[in-house]
Scaffold this motif. Structure first.
Motif, PDB file in Angstrom:
ATOM      1  N   PHE A   1      81.628  16.617 -41.354  1.00 18.94           N
ATOM      2  CA  PHE A   1      81.141  17.279 -42.528  1.00 18.94           C
ATOM      3  C   PHE A   1      79.372  17.525 -41.971  1.00 18.94           C
ATOM      4  CE2 PHE A   1      82.828  13.944 -45.975  1.00 18.94           C
ATOM      5  CZ  PHE A   1      83.514  14.978 -45.595  1.00 18.94           C
ATOM      6  N   ILE A   2      78.660  16.722 -41.233  1.00 16.47           N
ATOM      7  CA  ILE A   2      77.586  17.158 -40.339  1.00 16.47           C
ATOM      8  C   ILE A   2      78.121  18.209 -38.992  1.00 16.47           C
ATOM      9  CG2 ILE A   2      75.433  16.583 -39.731  1.00 16.47           C
ATOM     10  CD1 ILE A   2      75.437  13.834 -41.152  1.00 16.47           C
ATOM     11  N   LYS A   3      78.610  16.843 -37.882  1.00 18.25           N
ATOM     12  CA  LYS A   3      79.581  17.782 -36.230  1.00 18.25           C
ATOM     13  C   LYS A   3      80.470  18.854 -37.071  1.00 18.25           C
ATOM     14  CE  LYS A   3      76.599  14.790 -34.514  1.00 18.25           C
ATOM     15  NZ  LYS A   3      75.261  15.375 -34.189  1.00 18.25           N
ATOM     16  N   GLY A   4      80.757  18.401 -37.629  1.00 17.40           N
ATOM     17  CA  GLY A   4      81.967  19.126 -37.276  1.00 17.40           C
ATOM     18  C   GLY A   4      82.063  21.056 -38.092  1.00 17.40           C
ATOM     19  N   MET A   5      81.308  20.732 -39.228  1.00 18.70           N
ATOM     20  CA  MET A   5      81.352  21.837 -41.054  1.00 18.70           C
ATOM     21  C   MET A   5      79.749  22.447 -40.395  1.00 18.70           C
ATOM     22  SD  MET A   5      83.342  20.625 -43.770  1.00 18.70           S
ATOM     23  CE  MET A   5      85.074  20.615 -44.117  1.00 18.70           C
ATOM     24  N   ASP A   6      78.731  21.493 -40.072  1.00 16.18           N
ATOM     25  CA  ASP A   6      77.966  21.483 -39.166  1.00 16.18           C
ATOM     26  C   ASP A   6      76.653  22.357 -40.907  1.00 16.18           C
ATOM     27  OD1 ASP A   6      75.712  22.761 -37.729  1.00 16.18           O
ATOM     28  OD2 ASP A   6      75.968  24.950 -37.802  1.00 16.18           O
ATOM     29  N   LEU A   7      77.029  21.167 -41.945  1.00 19.57           N
ATOM     30  CA  LEU A   7      76.100  20.579 -42.777  1.00 19.57           C
ATOM     31  C   LEU A   7      74.957  19.343 -42.446  1.00 19.57           C
ATOM     32  CD1 LEU A   7      78.822  19.821 -45.580  1.00 19.57           C
ATOM     33  CD2 LEU A   7      77.717  22.058 -44.685  1.00 19.57           C
ATOM     34  N   GLN A   8      73.999  20.499 -42.964  1.00 21.33           N
ATOM     35  CA  GLN A   8      72.393  19.228 -42.754  1.00 21.33           C
ATOM     36  C   GLN A   8      73.014  17.850 -43.356  1.00 21.33           C
ATOM     37  OE1 GLN A   8      69.315  20.536 -45.520  1.00 21.33           O
ATOM     38  NE2 GLN A   8      67.775  19.408 -44.026  1.00 21.33           N
ATOM     39  N   SER A   9      72.573  16.942 -42.792  1.00 19.10           N
ATOM     40  CA  SER A   9      72.402  15.296 -42.811  1.00 19.10           C
ATOM     41  C   SER A   9      71.515  14.844 -43.727  1.00 19.10           C
ATOM     42  CB  SER A   9      71.950  15.406 -41.576  1.00 19.10           C
ATOM     43  OG  SER A   9      71.053  14.911 -41.107  1.00 19.10           O
ATOM     44  N   GLY A  10      72.107  13.625 -44.346  1.00 16.61           N
ATOM     45  CA  GLY A  10      70.949  13.501 -45.777  1.00 16.61           C
ATOM     46  C   GLY A  10      71.134  14.003 -46.828  1.00 16.61           C
ATOM     47  N   ILE A  11      72.046  15.224 -47.050  1.00 13.84           N
ATOM     48  CA  ILE A  11      72.549  15.661 -48.393  1.00 13.84           C
ATOM     49  C   ILE A  11      73.193  15.007 -49.588  1.00 13.84           C
ATOM     50  CG2 ILE A  11      71.276  17.691 -47.333  1.00 13.84           C
ATOM     51  CD1 ILE A  11      73.903  19.462 -47.225  1.00 13.84           C
ATOM     52  N   VAL A  12      73.253  15.941 -50.553  1.00 16.03           N
ATOM     53  CA  VAL A  12      74.179  15.187 -51.632  1.00 16.03           C
ATOM     54  C   VAL A  12      75.427  15.278 -51.622  1.00 16.03           C
ATOM     55  CG1 VAL A  12      74.594  14.407 -54.260  1.00 16.03           C
ATOM     56  CG2 VAL A  12      72.189  15.055 -53.260  1.00 16.03           C
ATOM     57  N   VAL A  13      75.507  16.764 -50.575  1.00 18.20           N
ATOM     58  CA  VAL A  13      77.456  16.989 -51.055  1.00 18.20           C
ATOM     59  C   VAL A  13      78.001  16.267 -50.213  1.00 18.20           C
ATOM     60  CG1 VAL A  13      76.646  19.079 -49.850  1.00 18.20           C
ATOM     61  CG2 VAL A  13      78.829  18.498 -50.852  1.00 18.20           C
ATOM     62  N   VAL A  14      77.325  15.639 -48.638  1.00 20.12           N
ATOM     63  CA  VAL A  14      78.041  14.659 -47.427  1.00 20.12           C
ATOM     64  C   VAL A  14      77.378  13.322 -47.864  1.00 20.12           C
ATOM     65  CG1 VAL A  14      77.498  14.336 -45.436  1.00 20.12           C
ATOM     66  CG2 VAL A  14      76.653  16.157 -45.824  1.00 20.12           C
TER      67      VAL A  14
END
Length: 573
Positions: A415-428
């Motif tokens: 989710f963070i490295k692959g989808m480039d989502l922000q770390s530490g957010i609720v959805v992750v």
């Protein structure tokens, strides 16, 4: 030789002439298992007593405080428990349910209040529910007009509610660029920070004239809840009027309580939410008890608890007795964390845990149940495909035992490295922990589906039903209690996990609760872990213990709810 003969004859039954079987080994095994069980219970009891002592500090209260509550609460409660145990076990069961249902309702209602305070307004919620109803009408109309277009109907079912609730992404992209966008870039542009056209809830919220918030909650929370429990009443009475009578009574009671809620410190909207998930289920259960006329004396138990608590509070206030100076109080549950242990609270991590559970339920529950239905009802049995299914089931069982830190690394990579989502957010955090509990949900759902009698499925096929009709009308309704039990237990594990949250970068401490699912968050186990490394002893013993007790209460209530659901449906009630 004579000694051996005499020894054998001593084991011979003089009446039948048969040798008696020695029970020594069985008694030794029984004693060992009982001792191991008792040792485990005693050890856990001492640990819990140690934690509760640090969190509640009972020795700081006056002796008179204990004497008052001993006389007005403890003694009457123990007397009732003894009476139920010795004379009326059915009443004891009613007492347990009549006390537990409001407690569970208050816990669920508290979580919903948090969602309505921090995330969604009553206007947005009502608009969302309105959209879902309109989408359901569209799907039904499509089914009637084009009954054979199953693929189109699936697309309408999935896309219509999503686009209407979230909005249509209006993304400004230079499509003339020669370099094509990768899948990750498209996901980031479309879903991370999209510019959306106005959704239906936003359009509804922009209306110049609309009902006040609590009226919208009565229409969108109270009425649907009353409808669901009204069907239970109608099934008991074998009368369809039970649905409408339940809805009418619920609306009247909840609406009347709006004007009395300020007397107990609640605003109108919070009262509507709490009453909808507490008063309606409790009233439905009481109606069933009074209708059966069995164990009705158990209804006195919650009355004695509430009356004893109120009377004791009034007496200690009038007599001037001081209660325990507990770390765990209302201020701890409603305050943010602080560098001062006296003012530290757990409210932002509590909100983060609730929001994370919402993501887990939305993401893991449908996928887990769908996977279980496919593996049990549709997957091929033989051939290469059957062997592949067997391999998948073996891997699912193995994944259920993988350490949680591995799932944290998976969430970090996916989710963070692959989808480039922000770390530490609720959805992750929710998606990562959802991966952790997904195998557990699949396995529990499979076991529940297997427990459905095969004769009922054959009877459905014999009446001409298709496989999907049999699955929908026979298998899933009878497997649902077991599926819910396994899911609740899985969520109980999810809410207590710390290692995955460390891996995906959940904050150790936040001052503000997250306002949305893409905000930074902290969860209760993550905050407790942060308190354990503080230098101040008040944090490491007092505040930490209060957080542990809060987390334990949530876990015990969730597990107790799962046990009650399982026992209730095992008895077929």
């Amino acid at each position: 030789m004579s000694d051996e003969t005499s020894s054998r004859s001593s084991d011979r039954n003089p009446l039948t002439g048969e040798h008696a079987v020695s029970r020594l080994r069985g008694r030794v095994f029984e004693a060992v298992t009982f001792g191991a069980t008792a040792f485990g219970i005693v050890t856990v009891t001492f640990l819990l007593a140690y934690v509760f002592n640090d969190a509640l500090r009972p020795l700081t209260a006056d002796a008179g405080w204990y004497l008052v509550f001993l006389g007005v609460l403890v003694v009457p409660t123990l007397a009732l428990v003894g009476y139920y145990y010795l004379r009326d076990p059915a009443a004891g069961e009613v007492a347990l349910a009549a006390t537990g249902i409001p407690v569970v309702g208050l816990l669920v209602g508290g979580g919903l209040v948090v969602l309505f305070v921090e995330i969604v307004t009553p206007v947005q919620w009502f608009g969302t529910l309105l959209v879902l109803l309109l989408a359901a009408a569209v799907v039904l109309a499509h089914r009637r007009l084009r009954p054979d277009a199953a693929v189109e109907r699936l697309a309408v079912t999935l896309l219509a509610p999503l686009l209407a609730v979230v909005g249509v992404p209006a993304v400004a992209v230079d499509w003339t660029a020669r370099t094509p966008l990768t899948g990750t870039e498209l996901f980031t542009v479309a879903f991370s920070t999209p510019e959306l056209l106005s959704s239906v809830p936003e359009l509804f919220g922009a209306l110049p004239i609309r009902p006040v918030g609590w009226v919208l909650l009565v229409a969108s929370v109270t009425v649907p809840t009353a409808f669901l429990f009204g069907r239970i009443v109608a099934h008991r009475r074998e009368d369809d009027r039970g649905v409408w009578e339940t809805i009418a009574a619920s609306v009247v009671v909840v609406s009347a309580g709006v004007f009395l809620a300020p007397l107990v410190g609640l605003n109108a909207e919070n009262w509507v939410v709490l009453a909808s998930v507490t008063v309606i289920p409790t009233g439905t259960y009481l109606e069933g008890v009074l209708r059966r006329r069995e164990g009705t004396s158990g209804l006195a138990f919650p009355v004695v608890l509430v009356a004893g608590g109120l009377l004791g509070t009034t007496l200690v206030g009038a007599l001037g007795f001081a209660g325990p100076e507990a770390w765990l109080d209302w201020g701890f549950l409603t305050s943010p964390t602080s560098r001062d242990p006296e003012r530290a609270g757990i409210y932002p991590p509590l909100v983060g845990s609730v929001m994370m559970l919402v993501v887990i339920v939305v993401s893991a529950f449908p996928v887990g149940v769908a996977a279980a239905v496919y593996l049990e009802e549709y997957a091929p049995d033989g051939g290469i495909a059957g062997r592949l299914v067997d391999l998948i089931e073996i891997n699912i069982g193995n994944l259920a035992g993988v350490p949680s830190v591995v799932y944290g690394l998976l969430g970090l990579a996916l989710f963070i490295k692959g989808m480039d989502l922000q770390s530490g957010i609720v959805v992750v955090g929710g998606l990562t922990v959802g991966l952790l509990v997904l195998p557990i949900i699949i396995i529990s759902a499979q076991e529940s589906i297997r427990a459905v009698p095969d004769s009922q499925c054959r009877a459905s096929y014999g009446m001409g039903a298709t496989r999907w009709q049999t699955t929908r009308n026979v298998v899933l309704p009878r497997a649902l209690p077991g599926i819910l039990t396994g899911t609740i237990l899985a969520l109980g594990r999810a809410i207590g996990e710390t290692a995955p949250l460390l891996m995906i970068g959940a904050a150790s401490s936040v001052r503000l609760a997250p306002d949305g699912f893409f905000d930074k968050f902290s969860a209760m186990p993550r905050q407790i872990f942060a308190w354990s490394s503080e230098f101040d002893a008040d944090f490491r013993f007092g505040v930490l213990a209060a957080g542990v007790v809060t987390l334990l209460v949530v876990l015990l209530v969730m597990n107790g709810t799962a046990i009650l659901v399982r026992n209730r449906y095992q008895r077929g009630r």
